[in-house]
Design an enzyme around this catalytic site. Structure first.
Site, PDB file in Angstrom:
ATOM      1  N   ASP A  51       0.851  -1.184   0.000  1.00  0.00           N
ATOM      2  CA  ASP A  51       0.000   0.000   0.000  1.00  0.00           C
ATOM      3  C   ASP A  51       0.892   1.242   0.000  1.00  0.00           C
ATOM      4  OD1 ASP A  51       0.885   0.262   2.599  1.00  0.00           O
ATOM      5  OD2 ASP A  51      -1.095   0.197   3.526  1.00  0.00           O
TER       6      ASP A  51
ATOM      7  N   CYS B 251       3.096  -3.311   4.067  1.00  0.00           N
ATOM      8  CA  CYS B 251       2.249  -2.175   4.458  1.00  0.00           C
ATOM      9  C   CYS B 251       2.943  -1.492   5.634  1.00  0.00           C
ATOM     10  CB  CYS B 251       0.812  -2.608   4.770  1.00  0.00           C
ATOM     11  SG  CYS B 251       0.598  -3.680   6.197  1.00  0.00           S
TER      12      CYS B 251
ATOM     13  N   THR C 190       2.620  -1.849   8.951  1.00  0.00           N
ATOM     14  CA  THR C 190       3.037  -2.801   9.996  1.00  0.00           C
ATOM     15  C   THR C 190       3.196  -4.229   9.496  1.00  0.00           C
ATOM     16  OG1 THR C 190       0.738  -3.272  10.518  1.00  0.00           O
ATOM     17  CG2 THR C 190       1.801  -1.493  11.776  1.00  0.00           C
TER      18      THR C 190
ATOM     19  N   HIS D   3       9.136 -24.246   9.348  1.00  0.00           N
ATOM     20  CA  HIS D   3       8.107 -24.911  10.167  1.00  0.00           C
ATOM     21  C   HIS D   3       6.698 -24.775   9.601  1.00  0.00           C
ATOM     22  CE1 HIS D   3      10.469 -25.090  14.236  1.00  0.00           C
ATOM     23  NE2 HIS D   3      11.210 -25.443  13.198  1.00  0.00           N
TER      24      HIS D   3
ATOM     25  N   HIS E 234       6.229 -31.267  10.857  1.00  0.00           N
ATOM     26  CA  HIS E 234       5.614 -29.985  10.467  1.00  0.00           C
ATOM     27  C   HIS E 234       4.571 -30.181   9.363  1.00  0.00           C
ATOM     28  CE1 HIS E 234       8.503 -28.008  12.999  1.00  0.00           C
ATOM     29  NE2 HIS E 234       9.502 -28.576  12.342  1.00  0.00           N
TER      30      HIS E 234
HETATM   31  C1  RB5 Z   1      -2.014   2.581   6.482  1.00  0.00           C
HETATM   32  O1  RB5 Z   1      -2.004   3.794   7.148  1.00  0.00           O
HETATM   33  C2  RB5 Z   1      -1.791   1.433   7.488  1.00  0.00           C
HETATM   34  O2  RB5 Z   1      -2.934   1.265   8.256  1.00  0.00           O
HETATM   35  C3  RB5 Z   1      -1.413   0.165   6.759  1.00  0.00           C
HETATM   36  O3  RB5 Z   1      -0.279   0.389   5.990  1.00  0.00           O
HETATM   37  C4  RB5 Z   1      -1.088  -1.037   7.619  1.00  0.00           C
HETATM   38  O4  RB5 Z   1      -0.160  -0.719   8.613  1.00  0.00           O
HETATM   39  C5  RB5 Z   1      -2.222  -1.824   8.119  1.00  0.00           C
HETATM   40  O5  RB5 Z   1      -2.055  -2.862   8.766  1.00  0.00           O
END
Ligand code: RB5
Length: 145
Positions: A8, A65, A67, A98, A133
């Site tokens: 994203d 993304c 996180t 695994h 596994h």
């Molecule tokens: C976008 O702001 C953020 O929410 C997205 O990149 C991500 O971290 C979602 O899990």
């Protein structure tokens, strides 16, 4: 290996850097976007990459993304996908060894870019260990039904 990439707006720059690095390493890439700062919805890109991998049009997927969490939640909704959100190279190695993970999810806001490159290398170069596994992965696959 053929690798599908998606990101994203929070992860596209790191995604593009990883595309360049795996291409230089000799892999084939399917770049599913995004490619700019305009705000987009990560589930759209997670779905495209997940369906590309689940449908056999790529061997592995890599999603970036902010996180890595949203991408992993969304990708794991697609049958046949074992998406792992990892934070370091050891987790990236173990998710292959695994869990036979077929999609790696990375967080551009929480992981250093150089560590991300090491994680991708570990993810692409580690084989599934099978054995005990395999039984566990089989039980996860049964949850798709
Ligand atoms: C976008 O702001 C953020 O929410 C997205 O990149 C991500 O971290 C979602 O899990």
């Amino acid at each position: 290996m053929k690798i599908a990439f998606g990101a994203d707006h929070a992860g596209w720059e790191q995604k593009d850097a990883l595309v360049r690095s795996v291409t230089a390493a000799g892999h084939e890439v399917v770049d599913c976007g995004t490619g700019g700062d305009d705000s987009v919805d990560y589930p759209d890109f997670a779905e495209t990459v997940a369906r590309t991998v689940a449908g056999g049009d790529a061997d592995r997927g890599i999603l970036v993304c902010g996180t890595g969490i949203g991408m992993s939640i969304a990708a794991n909704k697609v049958a046949g996908i074992r998406a792992a959100k990892c934070n370091d190279p050891e987790e990236a190695r173990l998710c292959r060894e695994h869990n036979d993970a077929n999609v790696l999810c990375l967080g551009a806001r929480v992981v250093d870019p150089s560590v991300m490159t090491e994680m991708v290398t570990a993810f692409l170069e580690t084989d599934f260990a099978g054995g005990r596994h395999q039984r566990r992965v089989g039980k996860m696959t049964a949850l798709d039904a």
